[in-house]
Scaffold this motif. Structure first.
Motif, short mmCIF file in Angstrom:
data_model
loop_
_atom_site.label_atom_id
_atom_site.label_comp_id
_atom_site.label_asym_id
_atom_site.label_seq_id
_atom_site.Cartn_x
_atom_site.Cartn_y
_atom_site.Cartn_z
N ALA A 99 39.17 48.13 -6.74
CA ALA A 99 38.52 48.90 -6.00
C ALA A 99 38.79 49.33 -4.34
O ALA A 99 37.84 48.60 -3.66
CB ALA A 99 37.01 49.25 -6.77
N PHE A 100 38.86 50.35 -4.22
CA PHE A 100 39.75 50.35 -2.90
C PHE A 100 38.99 51.97 -2.49
O PHE A 100 38.67 53.08 -3.33
CB PHE A 100 40.85 51.01 -2.34
CG PHE A 100 41.86 49.45 -2.61
CD1 PHE A 100 42.46 49.18 -1.09
CD2 PHE A 100 42.57 49.36 -4.22
CE1 PHE A 100 42.81 47.53 -1.87
CE2 PHE A 100 43.14 48.87 -4.26
CZ PHE A 100 43.80 47.63 -3.23
N TYR A 101 37.98 52.05 -1.39
CA TYR A 101 36.81 52.39 -0.95
C TYR A 101 36.71 53.23 0.79
O TYR A 101 37.35 51.72 1.49
CB TYR A 101 35.67 52.58 -1.53
CG TYR A 101 35.31 51.48 -1.17
CD1 TYR A 101 34.14 51.93 0.41
CD2 TYR A 101 34.73 50.13 -1.36
CE1 TYR A 101 33.13 51.08 0.92
CE2 TYR A 101 34.04 49.38 -0.67
CZ TYR A 101 33.12 49.87 0.30
OH TYR A 101 32.20 48.56 0.72
N GLN A 102 36.50 53.87 0.79
CA GLN A 102 36.62 54.17 2.42
C GLN A 102 35.10 55.13 2.59
O GLN A 102 34.74 56.81 2.39
CB GLN A 102 37.64 55.25 2.65
CG GLN A 102 37.97 55.31 4.80
CD GLN A 102 38.91 56.05 5.13
OE1 GLN A 102 39.73 56.42 4.41
NE2 GLN A 102 38.90 55.89 6.64
N VAL A 103 34.42 54.62 3.22
CA VAL A 103 33.46 56.02 3.71
C VAL A 103 33.59 57.32 4.87
O VAL A 103 34.03 56.46 5.97
CB VAL A 103 32.00 54.52 4.61
CG1 VAL A 103 30.99 55.64 5.29
CG2 VAL A 103 31.76 53.61 4.04
#
Length: 351
Positions: A93-97
């Motif tokens: 999974a790839f995420y960004q704040v």
């Protein structure tokens, strides 16, 4: 002097404390990070990358949030599909704040929360599909996972950029069964293609035979038409010849009668002689008769192409046998002697 010295020390100490306070109020934030500022334990603002100032003692840095896109490895887990097949799957999974304050204060343990949310939805999404769909629709699985997890993580100030299923591993017995199924399906396709090829070949062969029969029938039709046309023209020629002979007879030209009879006579002899079952030819007439007929034909030729064509020409030489004498100047004039057929066996012998 001692009092002055003590005052100087207090001034120096105060200056040092002031410098320390000023240094404590200056905060440098590196690129890719956001710092939260808390005043007496309450969030007040977010520090962006670069040089920032805060109120010393009153304000302090709360959470240091990484604002860059981050990757989270999803461990392998067992999934039961809709058709009760057990498979193991793992992903990434790839995420960004996007909002540092919400990511820091809306959830405790952001990475752990995202990881558990992703694992739960993997089991839910993959468990609602059959095994065949699970293996063939991986893009659809990724799209559904991304949509569900991103919606759940959006209150935390997090954007899920991508979720990918890395591996889907069915049990060995299912893999073997799928291999047999694939082989049977390919054998079925091969048999269908062979049957289609044979059918097409027979159709083309039948079409070829049909065209051949059509062309053959058209050829026979054309040949029959040509043969009928030839017979018609031959009959017209025979009728014309007969008409001309009849007109000559009506005018008293005995030579035309002799030529016509001699021609039929020779044709009859030729047909008898060329018969396939004829070995011995029995002639019930004298050879002199045939010679006399040929002589008559020669007399006709002389009359047409010889001396008889000149002006005031004399009479032609009569053929062998008893015949009437015809004058070249007047073909209608004839003697009173009766005309005998050529080849009569009762008259004289050959010379």
């Amino acid at each position: 002097m001692p009092e002055l010295l003590g005052f100087d020390l207090w001034v120096i100490a105060a200056a040092i404390v002031l410098i320390i306070i000023l240094i404590a109020g200056v905060k440098q934030v590196p690129q890719g990070y956001n710092y939260t500022v808390e005043r007496f334990g309450r969030f007040v603002r977010t520090l962006k990358p670069g040089l920032n100032l805060i109120v010393p003692v009153v304000d302090r840095v709360g959470a240091k949030m990484n604002m860059m896109e981050q990757v989270l490895d999803v461990p392998t887990q067992e999934v039961i599909t809709r058709d009760n097949a057990t498979v193991s799957a793992d992903g990434v999974a790839f995420y960004q704040v996007l909002d540092a304050a919400r990511a820091a204060y809306e959830v405790r343990g952001l990475e752990n929360a995202i990881l558990n949310l992703t694992m739960t939805n993997i089991r839910s999404v993959m468990g609602s599909m059959d095994l065949d769909e699970l293996l063939s629709k991986r893009d659809e699985i990724n799209e559904r996972l991304l949509r569900v997890v991103d919606e759940a993580a959006s209150p935390w100030g997090v954007k899920m950029t991508r979720i990918e299923i890395k591996d889907i591993n069915p049990p060995d017995d299912i893999v073997q069964a799928m291999g047999r199924q694939m082989k049977a399906e390919r054998d079925k396709r091969a048999n269908i293609l062979d049957a289609e090829g044979l059918r097409q070949s027979e159709i083309l062969q039948a079409e070829g035979e049909k065209q051949s029969q059509i062309l053959k029938a058209e050829g026979e039709k054309e040949a029959a038409f040509r043969e009928a046309e030839a017979r018609e023209r031959l009959a017209e020629a025979e009728a014309k010849a007969t008409t001309m002979v009849s007109e000559a007879i009506a005018k008293g030209d005995v030579q035309a009668i002799n030529y016509f009879v001699a021609q039929k006579y020779v044709e009859a002899l030729g047909n008898i002689a060329t018969a396939g079952n004829q070995k011995v030819l029995m002639l019930p007439m004298e050879a002199s008769s045939l010679l006399g007929a040929l002589g008559g034909i020669g007399e006709i030729s002389k009359e047409v192409f010889g001396n008889g064509g000149s002006e005031g020409g004399g009479s032609t030489k009569p053929a062998r046998g008893k015949q009437s004498t015809v004058s070249a100047a007047n073909p209608a004039e004839k003697t009173s002697q009766p005309v005998q057929p050529w080849g009569s066996g009762d008259e004289g012998a050959t010379e």
